[in-house]
Design an enzyme around this catalytic site. Structure first.
Site, PDB file in Angstrom:
ATOM      1  CB  THR A 181      -0.890   0.032   1.264  1.00  0.00           C
ATOM      2  OG1 THR A 181      -1.692  -1.139   1.283  1.00  0.00           O
ATOM      3  CG2 THR A 181      -1.788   1.261   1.267  1.00  0.00           C
TER       4      THR A 181
ATOM      5  CE  LYS B 229      -5.083  -0.825   1.896  1.00  0.00           C
ATOM      6  NZ  LYS B 229      -5.328  -1.995   2.657  1.00  0.00           N
TER       7      LYS B 229
HETATM    8  P1  NAD Z   1       5.998  -5.654   7.364  1.00  0.00           P
HETATM    9  O1  NAD Z   1       6.747  -4.476   7.885  1.00  0.00           O
HETATM   10  O2  NAD Z   1       5.635  -6.762   8.292  1.00  0.00           O
HETATM   11  O3  NAD Z   1       6.786  -6.306   6.128  1.00  0.00           O
HETATM   12  C1  NAD Z   1       7.520  -5.575   5.182  1.00  0.00           C
HETATM   13  C2  NAD Z   1       8.773  -6.376   4.865  1.00  0.00           C
HETATM   14  O4  NAD Z   1       9.489  -5.711   3.821  1.00  0.00           O
HETATM   15  C3  NAD Z   1       9.726  -6.509   6.055  1.00  0.00           C
HETATM   16  O5  NAD Z   1       9.972  -7.870   6.327  1.00  0.00           O
HETATM   17  C4  NAD Z   1      10.977  -5.765   5.599  1.00  0.00           C
HETATM   18  O6  NAD Z   1      12.184  -6.334   6.097  1.00  0.00           O
HETATM   19  C5  NAD Z   1      10.866  -5.905   4.094  1.00  0.00           C
HETATM   20  N1  NAD Z   1      11.668  -4.913   3.382  1.00  0.00           N
HETATM   21  C6  NAD Z   1      11.700  -3.575   3.534  1.00  0.00           C
HETATM   22  N2  NAD Z   1      12.590  -3.022   2.675  1.00  0.00           N
HETATM   23  C7  NAD Z   1      13.128  -4.049   1.985  1.00  0.00           C
HETATM   24  C8  NAD Z   1      14.108  -4.132   0.967  1.00  0.00           C
HETATM   25  N3  NAD Z   1      14.737  -3.022   0.487  1.00  0.00           N
HETATM   26  N4  NAD Z   1      14.424  -5.350   0.474  1.00  0.00           N
HETATM   27  C9  NAD Z   1      13.818  -6.452   0.945  1.00  0.00           C
HETATM   28  N5  NAD Z   1      12.882  -6.452   1.903  1.00  0.00           N
HETATM   29  C10 NAD Z   1      12.546  -5.255   2.417  1.00  0.00           C
HETATM   30  O7  NAD Z   1       4.675  -5.038   6.687  1.00  0.00           O
HETATM   31  P2  NAD Z   1       3.325  -5.848   6.337  1.00  0.00           P
HETATM   32  O8  NAD Z   1       2.397  -5.778   7.495  1.00  0.00           O
HETATM   33  O9  NAD Z   1       3.691  -7.148   5.730  1.00  0.00           O
HETATM   34  O10 NAD Z   1       2.710  -4.873   5.229  1.00  0.00           O
HETATM   35  C11 NAD Z   1       3.236  -4.832   3.890  1.00  0.00           C
HETATM   36  C12 NAD Z   1       2.372  -3.893   3.075  1.00  0.00           C
HETATM   37  O11 NAD Z   1       1.031  -4.367   3.077  1.00  0.00           O
HETATM   38  C13 NAD Z   1       2.331  -2.464   3.619  1.00  0.00           C
HETATM   39  O12 NAD Z   1       2.355  -1.570   2.538  1.00  0.00           O
HETATM   40  C14 NAD Z   1       1.005  -2.411   4.359  1.00  0.00           C
HETATM   41  O13 NAD Z   1       0.452  -1.097   4.416  1.00  0.00           O
HETATM   42  C15 NAD Z   1       0.154  -3.348   3.518  1.00  0.00           C
HETATM   43  N6  NAD Z   1      -0.969  -3.969   4.239  1.00  0.00           N
HETATM   44  C16 NAD Z   1      -0.768  -4.543   5.459  1.00  0.00           C
HETATM   45  C17 NAD Z   1      -1.837  -5.131   6.122  1.00  0.00           C
HETATM   46  C18 NAD Z   1      -1.649  -5.784   7.472  1.00  0.00           C
HETATM   47  O14 NAD Z   1      -2.662  -6.131   8.099  1.00  0.00           O
HETATM   48  N7  NAD Z   1      -0.418  -5.999   7.934  1.00  0.00           N
HETATM   49  C19 NAD Z   1      -3.117  -5.137   5.538  1.00  0.00           C
HETATM   50  C20 NAD Z   1      -3.280  -4.575   4.262  1.00  0.00           C
HETATM   51  C21 NAD Z   1      -2.190  -3.991   3.621  1.00  0.00           C
END
Ligand code: NAD
Length: 296
Positions: free
Chosen positions: A96, A171
């Site tokens: 997102t 979204k």
């Molecule tokens: P998170 O922080 O748990 O996971 C993100 C991952 O990306 C981490 O493991 C991090 O190490 C990795 N990362 C960051 N930079 C990186 C790079 N340069 N190279 C490789 N890996 C890298 O976040 P999440 O909860 O999994 O959310 C991910 C996306 O989904 C976000 O944009 C969030 O807004 C969206 N989202 C989350 C939810 C939820 O309930 N968690 C629901 C809908 C949407």
């Protein structure tokens, strides 16, 4: 079976990648967090030591990253996806992020001859694990058609929202409405209570009347009427206030660039900001009830 490169194996990305493995695809993942890679390998995937090697053989690349700046870095910077992926690969960003960055990265991909779609999700970690996410997809019809079979492994409802960036638009507009409706629902229960109306009685009436909405009937912020809602579990998330604030801020940035007045969205953003400043950003977003009760 497809060769899939998956970057960003966090709370959402790891279960999504595991579902792709379970469906028989060959998934190579990369994340800075070592334990995420170990878990992917334990589930039958492969781990890579950097982005370029994760995507080098991929027919499809999926990214699931925190914010726009991470997406820019992972796609555009030296050693990033656009410099390493093979000709003809399809790129799917499910993070997102802000609409402007989604369109900028997609333009850069298409200038290099790659099809890219933005495909943010709703459904949370539960939906990611169960493979029941909703995907809102922006991109060409062809990109959508190519992405759909992969998205169907990870989700249940797949929508084509229009051109590039429109997945993100859908979204943030949806979540702006959700934030507003949650606060409105809290206020209605609180006012009713102060004026002597029993919460369950109000729920029985309003859930079948014109005030009915998802925040009330599926996720009621007042303890009692909807047993599975976080209100009955001390407002443990669920969908955190921090995540709601992130999406509301994105909606307000987009509203500014589009010169669109969203006074209720602005107010909802300010109230979730206040909740975060009160140290309650990890509570479920329906926990804004507590702040409105004066309990935070
Ligand atoms: P998170 O922080 O748990 O996971 C993100 C991952 O990306 C981490 O493991 C991090 O190490 C990795 N990362 C960051 N930079 C990186 C790079 N340069 N190279 C490789 N890996 C890298 O976040 P999440 O909860 O999994 O959310 C991910 C996306 O989904 C976000 O944009 C969030 O807004 C969206 N989202 C989350 C939810 C939820 O309930 N968690 C629901 C809908 C949407």
């Amino acid at each position: 079976m497809l060769e899939i490169g998956f970057i960003g194996l966090g709370n959402m990305g790891l279960p999504m990648a595991k579902n792709l493995v379970a469906a028989g695809h060959s998934v190579t993942g990369f994340d800075h967090v070592e334990t995420a890679l170990t878990e992917l390998v334990a589930a039958g995937g492969q781990s890579a030591s950097d982005i370029a090697s994760a995507v080098a053989r991929a027919e499809i690349v999926v990214t699931m990253l925190p914010a726009g700046r991470h997406v820019e870095e992972v796609y555009l910077e030296a050693g990033g996806i656009l410099g390493a992926v093979q000709e003809g690969s399809l790129l799917i960003d499910s993070s997102t992020i802000d609409v402007a960055t989604a369109r900028e990265v997609s333009d850069a991909a298409s200038q290099k001859g790659f099809a890219m779609v933005d495909a943010p999700v709703s459904g949370g970690v539960g939906g990611a694990t169960a493979g029941t996410l909703t995907f809102m997809v922006g991109g060409t019809g062809e990109g959508f058609a190519r992405a759909s079979p992969v998205l169907e492994v990870m989700g249940k409802n797949i929508f084509h929202a229009g051109a590039s960036g429109n997945g993100q638009v859908a979204k943030i507009c949806n979540n702006m409405l959700l934030g507003i409706s949650m606060i409105g629902t809290c206020e209605a229960f609180l006012l009713g209570e102060k004026l002597g109306l029993d919460a369950q009685t109000f729920f029985d009436i309003s859930s079948t009347a014109s005030g009915q909405n998802w925040s009330m009937t599926s996720y009621c912020p007042m303890p009692g009427p909807v047993p599975a809602s976080p209100a009955n579990n001390d407002y443990q998330a669920g969908f955190t206030a921090a995540m709601m604030l992130k999406d509301l801020v994105l909606s307000q940035e987009a509203a500014q660039t589009a010169a669109c007045e969203t006074p209720m969205g602005a107010r909802a953003t300010a109230l979730y900001q206040q909740m975060a400043e009160a140290g309650s950003e990890d509570l479920d977003f329906s926990g804004i009830m507590r702040m409105l009760q004066g309990a935070l």
